[in-house]
Structures are given as structure tokens and as C-alpha cells.
Design a protein around this motif. Sequence first.
Motif, short mmCIF file in Angstrom:
data_model
loop_
_atom_site.label_atom_id
_atom_site.label_comp_id
_atom_site.label_asym_id
_atom_site.label_seq_id
_atom_site.Cartn_x
_atom_site.Cartn_y
_atom_site.Cartn_z
N ARG A 103 1.08 -1.53 0.20
CA ARG A 103 -0.03 0.44 -0.07
C ARG A 103 1.32 1.21 -0.04
O ARG A 103 0.74 2.28 -0.53
CB ARG A 103 -0.77 -0.11 0.92
CG ARG A 103 -2.12 -0.56 0.92
CD ARG A 103 -2.39 -1.38 2.27
NE ARG A 103 -4.13 -2.27 1.99
CZ ARG A 103 -3.82 -3.87 1.76
NH1 ARG A 103 -2.18 -4.06 1.64
NH2 ARG A 103 -4.74 -4.27 1.24
N SER A 104 2.31 1.49 0.48
CA SER A 104 3.13 2.33 0.54
C SER A 104 3.54 2.79 -0.82
O SER A 104 4.11 3.91 -0.89
CB SER A 104 3.94 1.93 1.22
OG SER A 104 4.95 1.14 0.95
N ALA A 105 3.14 1.95 -1.94
CA ALA A 105 3.94 2.37 -3.06
C ALA A 105 2.45 2.24 -4.32
O ALA A 105 2.11 2.78 -5.26
CB ALA A 105 4.59 0.57 -3.59
N TRP A 106 1.64 2.78 -3.61
CA TRP A 106 -0.06 2.88 -4.24
C TRP A 106 0.36 4.54 -4.58
O TRP A 106 0.39 5.43 -3.76
CB TRP A 106 -1.48 2.24 -3.15
CG TRP A 106 -1.48 1.09 -3.31
CD1 TRP A 106 -0.85 -0.26 -3.75
CD2 TRP A 106 -2.39 0.16 -2.84
NE1 TRP A 106 -1.49 -0.83 -3.26
CE2 TRP A 106 -2.03 -0.68 -2.81
CE3 TRP A 106 -4.02 1.28 -2.65
CZ2 TRP A 106 -3.47 -1.96 -2.35
CZ3 TRP A 106 -4.58 0.42 -1.71
CH2 TRP A 106 -4.76 -1.33 -1.71
N GLY A 107 -0.86 4.60 -5.18
CA GLY A 107 -0.88 6.01 -5.94
C GLY A 107 1.33 6.70 -5.99
O GLY A 107 1.64 6.06 -6.38
N GLU A 108 0.78 8.24 -6.52
CA GLU A 108 2.16 9.01 -6.49
C GLU A 108 2.99 7.93 -5.73
O GLU A 108 2.56 8.15 -4.60
CB GLU A 108 1.64 10.37 -5.99
CG GLU A 108 3.23 11.25 -6.41
CD GLU A 108 2.13 12.51 -6.46
OE1 GLU A 108 3.17 13.36 -6.14
OE2 GLU A 108 1.52 13.13 -5.74
N CYS A 245 5.79 -5.89 1.32
CA CYS A 245 4.82 -6.90 2.68
C CYS A 245 3.93 -5.71 3.14
O CYS A 245 4.53 -5.01 4.65
CB CYS A 245 5.32 -8.03 3.33
SG CYS A 245 4.78 -8.76 4.25
N ASP A 246 2.22 -6.23 3.43
CA ASP A 246 1.90 -4.94 4.54
C ASP A 246 1.32 -6.85 5.00
O ASP A 246 0.73 -6.13 6.52
CB ASP A 246 0.73 -5.05 4.15
CG ASP A 246 0.65 -3.28 2.91
OD1 ASP A 246 1.71 -3.00 3.32
OD2 ASP A 246 0.36 -3.39 1.52
N THR A 247 1.58 -7.61 6.00
CA THR A 247 0.80 -8.68 6.21
C THR A 247 0.65 -8.22 8.61
O THR A 247 -0.23 -7.91 8.38
CB THR A 247 1.67 -9.90 6.22
OG1 THR A 247 1.24 -10.68 5.49
CG2 THR A 247 1.07 -11.29 7.54
N CYS A 248 1.75 -7.10 8.63
CA CYS A 248 2.30 -6.93 9.63
C CYS A 248 0.91 -6.12 10.41
O CYS A 248 0.29 -5.65 11.07
CB CYS A 248 3.24 -6.77 10.92
SG CYS A 248 4.03 -6.04 9.29
N VAL A 272 -1.82 -0.53 -12.23
CA VAL A 272 -0.31 -0.44 -11.31
C VAL A 272 0.35 -1.43 -10.55
O VAL A 272 0.84 -1.63 -9.45
CB VAL A 272 0.00 1.05 -11.45
CG1 VAL A 272 1.83 1.20 -10.62
CG2 VAL A 272 -0.26 1.01 -12.48
N ALA A 273 -0.75 -0.81 -9.39
CA ALA A 273 -1.25 -1.64 -8.18
C ALA A 273 -1.27 -3.44 -7.89
O ALA A 273 -0.98 -3.95 -6.81
CB ALA A 273 -1.94 -0.93 -7.23
N SER A 295 5.66 6.17 -9.13
CA SER A 295 5.74 5.29 -7.72
C SER A 295 6.34 4.56 -6.66
O SER A 295 7.55 4.69 -7.77
CB SER A 295 4.63 4.04 -7.33
OG SER A 295 4.89 2.37 -7.15
N SER A 296 6.20 4.66 -6.23
CA SER A 296 7.80 4.52 -4.92
C SER A 296 8.47 3.70 -5.37
O SER A 296 9.55 3.03 -4.36
CB SER A 296 7.36 4.63 -3.50
OG SER A 296 6.70 3.42 -3.28
#
Length: 379
Positions: A103-108, A245-248, A272-273, A295-296
Motif C-alpha cells: 500500500r505504501s507504493a500505491w498512488g504517487e 509486504c503489508d501482513t503485519c 499498477v498496484a 510509484s515509490s
Amino acid sequence: MRKDTAFWKQLKEEMIAAAPELGIDKLRVTTADPFLELKEQLVRHRELGHESGFEEPDLDLRTEPALIMPEARSIIAIAVAYPSKMKGAPVSEPGKRRGILSRSAWGEDYHQALRRRLTKLAEWIMERVPEAKLMSMVDTGALSDRAVAERAGIGWSGKNCSTLTPEWGSWVYLGEMITNLPLPPDQALLDGCGDCTLCIDACPTGALVGPGQLNAQKCISFVTQTKGIVEDEMMAKIGNRLYGCDTCQIVCPVNRKIDTRHHTELLPDPEVAKPLLRPLLTMGNREFREKFGSSSAAWRGRKPIQRNALIALGNFRDAESVPDVAAVLRNDPRPVLRATAAWALGRIGSPEAVEHLRDAQSSEKDDEVLSSIARALSL
């Protein structure tokens, strides 16, 4: 700057009130004192070999703001909330399998999004205090964004090593601004995790070795950003993650039902995501930049993403992708991708996949790729 305490208190209150208009969801202040406790933690972290290799190597720079700005008196911490859910997410299906970006790489790219906001904040401050000295940082600066945010009261330090805010959980980007302004500091927040250990229990690789303790070498988020050959056991645990990874964070009770969508530039483009995997294997640099450049996730280039796409196809055991994966094994000039393709074919394990592995074994010259082929054939 001969101004009294009341002036700085008023300036800070006005700054906090103005933050939403600047695109900032939360703004707090801490002192520019050294982060002594953090330094002790970083020393232990290094001694244990738990660093990722992406960090600033100078521990003094990471913990002593005065080394970055000798006149430093305060640090302004900001948080910007980002979405945690994808509307209209495309379906992954046989022959059309998809990977996923964290999620931290979604969007701009959040570096750009936060720098733009920090620039606006700097302009706001300079209009009121023209003699102010300001230095902004987002992620790539020497200071720890989390340490600054947590001491400033943006959030508390979660057991998953994320900063958890009462308002938006850990779904926030963090940035900071060192300044010579003597702003009154805020108080740190009390720990809100309690006895919960869901994040530690859910970590796919056991990278969370204790509350707030991360072995980055085992963390899927860091591994997906590396460029080398990934160990077979780790590849099996990466799943279809292309970046991060977003699991935690997903299992964290504080994060449940939080989905912040008021910053439109941070909303994900589903294609993209959550992109199709097979087209990634033949994507050139120009096409990669056009698709992922905003994206980041693009900061390490296309090689890690393509390697992770091969891993994902192997984990899906997607037989329809065998010709595409075999083409990488046969033709790609990069040994890392050929070795990963061999693993993926072994993981798929179909007769066609095995035939391609045997053909490659007779012509491959690279020792690491040959080793990967041999292990794949033994699966």
C-alpha cells in the motif's frame, strides 16, 4: 529572533490549524535533542546483523540532529494518511495471474507527495518568520522518521515497527523538518499495543524477532527490494508480492476498518498496484518507467520487480505461464532472472516446465543458474 515564548506557542498553534490546508493530516513538534535511546537500539541492531543495508550508515547522523543543522532547536513532524483498500481491484485468475504492490507504493510516490507538502509548510513558516532556517527530510534523510514522529506524539511505536496513530493507524507517510525555531514540544503518546502480538505471530518469515525488533534480512518487504538471487525458502514465502509486504499492518487491530481516501493523488491505479505478471517479464526500461515511474516501487528499477514476478508465477504454479518463464531462462542476459526462472519452473513442475529445465541445463554456463536448475529438477 527576539520573540517571546507566547509568540512561538501561538505560531505552533496556527501551524497545526493550517496543516490540513497544506495537505498534512497531523503535525506535531519535538525538540532537536539527540535520540540517545534510539542510538542504543541501532547499535544492538547492527551487532545482530539485522540491518537492511538501505539505512544511513553513520549512526551519529541518524540520532543527532545538530550534526545535520548546528542551529537546530526543534523538529516538526508530519503525517499524511494513505488508503488501505483498493476499489475495483482486478481479479487474478489462471493465465492472468497478478502481483501486488504494498500500500505504501500505491498512488504517487510518497517522497514527492510529502516533499510538496513540506515545501508548502516551509513557505507558510517563512512568511511569518523570514529568518527561519528549515531543512526537510522524507525517508531518505539521515534521521529516523519513526523516531521523530514517535517522540513528537504523532503516534506510538508498534510491535510491528510501524508508527501507529490513533486516527489512521499505521497507514501514514511520515516526514520531518529540522528548524532553528524554538517551538514548544509535544508529548509522546503512550503505547497502545498492550498485550497484542498479532503482528509478530502473523509475520510470514519470523522477521519480527520481538516487539519493535525487526531482522530486515528476513523481512519480505526488504527482500523484495533487493536485486540479487533470493533463497528458495524465502521465495516460497514471498507469494505474489512484487514490492513490500503489508501482513503485519493488515492484522493490526488498530488498522482495521481504516481506509483514508481524501488525498486523490495517493489513490491506487489498480492496473499498477495489482498488475498482470506475464507482461512484466518482457517489459523494457521505458515501458517500466511509463507504468511504474510515478510509484515509490520504481526506485530500484525493473529488475527486482521482474524477479518477483517470476517468483509469483512460480508460487501460483501457473502452468499457462511456462512459455513466458522459459523464455526468461533461455534468453535473459541477467543471471539473477534466469536462476529465478528456473526456480519458478521447478515450482510449477509441469512436464513442459521440466523439459525446459533440462534443455537449459545443457546450454547454461553460469554456475549459480546451473545450481538453481539442478535444485528445480529435484523438486
